[in-house]
Design an enzyme around this catalytic site. Sequence first.
Site, short mmCIF file in Angstrom:
data_model
loop_
_atom_site.label_atom_id
_atom_site.label_comp_id
_atom_site.label_asym_id
_atom_site.label_seq_id
_atom_site.Cartn_x
_atom_site.Cartn_y
_atom_site.Cartn_z
N ILE A 90 1.01 -1.20 -0.03
CA ILE A 90 -0.10 -0.02 0.16
C ILE A 90 0.91 1.37 -0.20
CG2 ILE A 90 -1.69 1.29 1.16
CD1 ILE A 90 -2.52 -1.51 2.68
N CYS A 91 0.54 2.34 -0.59
CA CYS A 91 1.07 3.55 -0.73
C CYS A 91 0.07 4.50 -0.18
CB CYS A 91 1.40 4.13 -2.33
SG CYS A 91 2.28 5.63 -2.41
#
Length: 246
Positions: A90-91
């Site tokens: 996840i960013c």
Amino acid sequence: MSSNRARRIAKELAEIQNDKLSQITAEPAGAGDDLTHLRGSFPGPPDTPYEGGTYHVDIKIASDYPFRPPNMRFETKIWHPNVSSVTGAICLDTLSTQWSPVLTIKSALISLQSLLSTPEPKDPQDHEVASMLIRNPSEFEHVAREWAVKYAGAPKREVAEGSGGATAESLRKKSQDAKANEAKVALAAYHGYNKDLVDRFVAMGFDVEAVVSAFEYVGIDRNGGEDYELEEAYMGDITARLFGEA
């Protein structure tokens, strides 16, 4: 695990379990009671390709939580520019540079749910997905929906004709609305006290709810939501309350 960290995680999990409205869940990932490895879930947000699906997240708690964010990864495969379609990485700023001890496992999951409504293709984790969203928003929405049906259990449906799919303007509007709602929810936890005033105690390792409860117990003036310096006697009373000595 330190007793303070264990107590905080156990309290957070109990609060999530008692909240039946959000449909957010979090519990130990294995059969035992290891609070350093959790599994969370949340429903796909409405008016997105992910609506009707359930998204599971693997959560690993850092040794110095809550001063470092939990490590979160999507277990459920998802087509989204800020989530790797291969690894589930996840960013999201909330889980890195913008993390604060004020935040909780629940608020982190809410941020992930909000991310599904507000993709940021210019800061991608998955460049293929981001390129599709920028180049052809309707195609992106179609693929994202197919993955939601296949992997997240969402019901089959087609995007309504004439809806236009996701556009730059609609994404901006969703982003603004989500951020405004997130800020409103976060500030509500302060019960009218100034955020900086409360966060000075949060920085010591206490959660917002405990600090606010101590303020109310001691009778601290809300001062119209403005920041101010507390008298030394009040500081002592608050600290004693937080440590269970009053």
